[in-house]
Design a protein around this motif. Sequence first.
Motif, short mmCIF file in Angstrom:
data_model
loop_
_atom_site.label_atom_id
_atom_site.label_comp_id
_atom_site.label_asym_id
_atom_site.label_seq_id
_atom_site.Cartn_x
_atom_site.Cartn_y
_atom_site.Cartn_z
N ARG A 119 122.00 5.29 85.34
CA ARG A 119 121.19 4.22 85.96
C ARG A 119 122.00 3.05 86.52
O ARG A 119 121.73 2.61 87.64
N HIS A 164 111.57 -0.84 90.74
CA HIS A 164 112.75 -1.67 90.48
C HIS A 164 113.85 -1.43 91.50
O HIS A 164 114.83 -2.15 91.55
N SER A 209 108.14 3.06 89.93
CA SER A 209 108.63 3.00 88.55
C SER A 209 109.35 1.69 88.26
O SER A 209 110.03 1.14 89.13
N GLU A 233 100.10 7.64 83.18
CA GLU A 233 101.27 8.49 82.94
C GLU A 233 102.53 7.67 82.66
O GLU A 233 103.48 7.71 83.44
N TYR A 235 115.16 8.07 81.26
CA TYR A 235 116.05 8.44 82.37
C TYR A 235 117.51 8.22 81.99
O TYR A 235 118.34 7.86 82.82
N GLY A 238 106.11 6.78 81.38
CA GLY A 238 107.32 7.45 80.91
C GLY A 238 108.17 6.42 80.19
O GLY A 238 108.26 6.37 78.97
N ARG A 239 108.72 5.52 81.02
CA ARG A 239 109.63 4.47 80.53
C ARG A 239 109.02 3.66 79.39
O ARG A 239 109.68 3.35 78.41
N GLY A 261 104.64 3.92 85.71
CA GLY A 261 105.33 2.82 86.39
C GLY A 261 105.44 1.53 85.63
O GLY A 261 106.16 0.63 86.07
N TYR A 294 121.37 2.91 90.44
CA TYR A 294 120.39 1.91 90.90
C TYR A 294 120.91 0.49 90.71
O TYR A 294 120.14 -0.46 90.87
N ASP A 348 102.63 14.73 81.58
CA ASP A 348 102.78 14.79 83.03
C ASP A 348 104.07 15.56 83.29
O ASP A 348 105.15 15.09 82.94
N1 LLP Z 1 104.07 9.83 87.13
C1 LLP Z 1 104.75 10.30 88.19
C2 LLP Z 1 104.07 11.15 89.16
C3 LLP Z 1 106.10 9.94 88.38
O1 LLP Z 1 106.77 10.39 89.44
C4 LLP Z 1 106.75 9.11 87.42
C5 LLP Z 1 108.16 8.73 87.58
C6 LLP Z 1 106.00 8.67 86.31
C7 LLP Z 1 104.66 9.04 86.20
C8 LLP Z 1 106.57 7.79 85.24
O2 LLP Z 1 107.05 6.59 85.67
P1 LLP Z 1 107.49 5.49 84.60
O3 LLP Z 1 106.29 5.12 83.77
O4 LLP Z 1 108.56 6.08 83.74
O5 LLP Z 1 108.00 4.37 85.41
N2 LLP Z 1 115.10 7.61 87.42
C9 LLP Z 1 114.42 6.36 87.66
C10 LLP Z 1 112.92 6.49 87.51
C11 LLP Z 1 112.30 7.56 88.37
C12 LLP Z 1 110.84 7.74 88.09
C13 LLP Z 1 110.29 8.95 88.74
N3 LLP Z 1 108.89 9.14 88.53
C14 LLP Z 1 115.01 5.29 86.74
O6 LLP Z 1 115.93 5.59 85.99
O7 LLP Z 1 114.57 4.14 86.78
#
Ligand code: LLP
Length: 427
Positions: free
Chosen positions: A320, A159, A202, A282, A380, A284-285, A240, A324, A83
């Motif tokens: 972070r 969060h 997320s 998708e 992140y 990430g974390r 997320g 946050y 992604d």
């Molecule tokens: N897909 C899309 C369209 C997104 O915008 C994001 C994250 C993800 C997937 C992945 O989300 P995850 O699985 O990682 O939660 N900087 C922040 C997090 C920002 C996330 C932005 N988008 C932090 O440090 O918590």
Amino acid sequence: MDLNIKVNDKNHLDIGGADACDIVEEFGTPTYVIDENRIRDNYNRFYNAFSKYYPDFKVFYACKANTNLAVMKILESEGCCIDAVSPGEVHISKMLGFSGDRILFTGNNITNDELKFVHDEGAVLNIDSVSALKRLAKIVDPEGLKISFRVNPMVGAGHHDHCITGGVMSKFGIMGLEAVEVYSLAKKLGFTPVGMHSHIGSGILDPEPFKLAIESTMDIAGKVHQEAGIDFEFVDFGGGVGIPYTPDEKLLDLDKFAEINIALFKEKLEEFDMATPTMYLEPGRYLVGDASVLLVSVNSVKESYRKFIGVDAGFHTLLRPAMYDSYHHIVVANRMDAPITQKVDIAGNVCESGDLFARDRLMPDVEENDVLAILNAGAYGFTMSSNYNSRPLASEVLITDGEANLVRERERFEDLYDKQIIPSHLK
Ligand code: LLP
């Protein structure tokens, strides 16, 4: 406790079979240390949980979490897709061997040049607005081009407020109410819309919002299928899924989570007579967050109105906590058995009062030259770091079966200015 912490027989933190103190001796601090096997385990646990209930399932790694080339190569070798949210992420992914069809591009507020670049690289475009759709139709040949749309499912969670991406305050996606119209317009322009995407936010450990989002996204997709005649090849429910950061937080029961959500997905496919599109997620974390720690050195212990433990990194290294107010568990990597004795603030080296990794944190006695490990720094962490205060970026080390490899050199002072140009009249 569900945090990923291992201790070796010297009472040092163990990272993927390597001793944190040996890593510091060889590579210095601050250094991000990445455990290759943990990433592989996270990927396989995630993929297996969902594909068990719905084999036509694909994982698109949200690489904004960590674009270290080794990290992305590891996921590439597992068969993961990407992604991407910027042309830069598309470029890096292509360079590493991800083919265009393994990259879904979900940009927002992107320019015509960026749209054209991503299209020419062969990535699948996930369109965020009618504006982008109309502009795209003018700059590429729409005939038969497979595209997707991001919809706002009117469910949001995360969060922190900054990390909620669904609902009326969100800048992302098209409205459910306009979806039939937008997909019909795309068809009229010559495109072949084949996908629908949503992402609610997320860092979510509560399964409930995901259920609501799947329900809502599928209701929109079902309507679009029936009223605009779209046959979906994929539906993407975004990322997320959270990870535990505090000792009290629990890992999500992924198997149960997958079982419930896939059952709901199948129910909706049947309700709207939608055949069997591929399901995308998708994360990430979830894939990389607990696979890295940030190792820092204690350089000062100050008794002021409060007690401060000062370290050689700051919010330019890991943003972070400052951005946050995020909790990152911190351990003394060279004395893992030391008992808790005090409450302290752990402060960085940036000239701002907000540069704290922790406030009122229960810690053992900490001395100068101790090594602290800031846990869960893989998502992140490095990607949000900066050169603020003219601090060179940290180094990154990959641990593979106990063996350490430098995967990013620490920046030098010269790197702080080598893209700048002093005009001749100032020389
Ligand atoms: N897909 C899309 C369209 C997104 O915008 C994001 C994250 C993800 C997937 C992945 O989300 P995850 O699985 O990682 O939660 N900087 C922040 C997090 C920002 C996330 C932005 N988008 C932090 O440090 O918590």
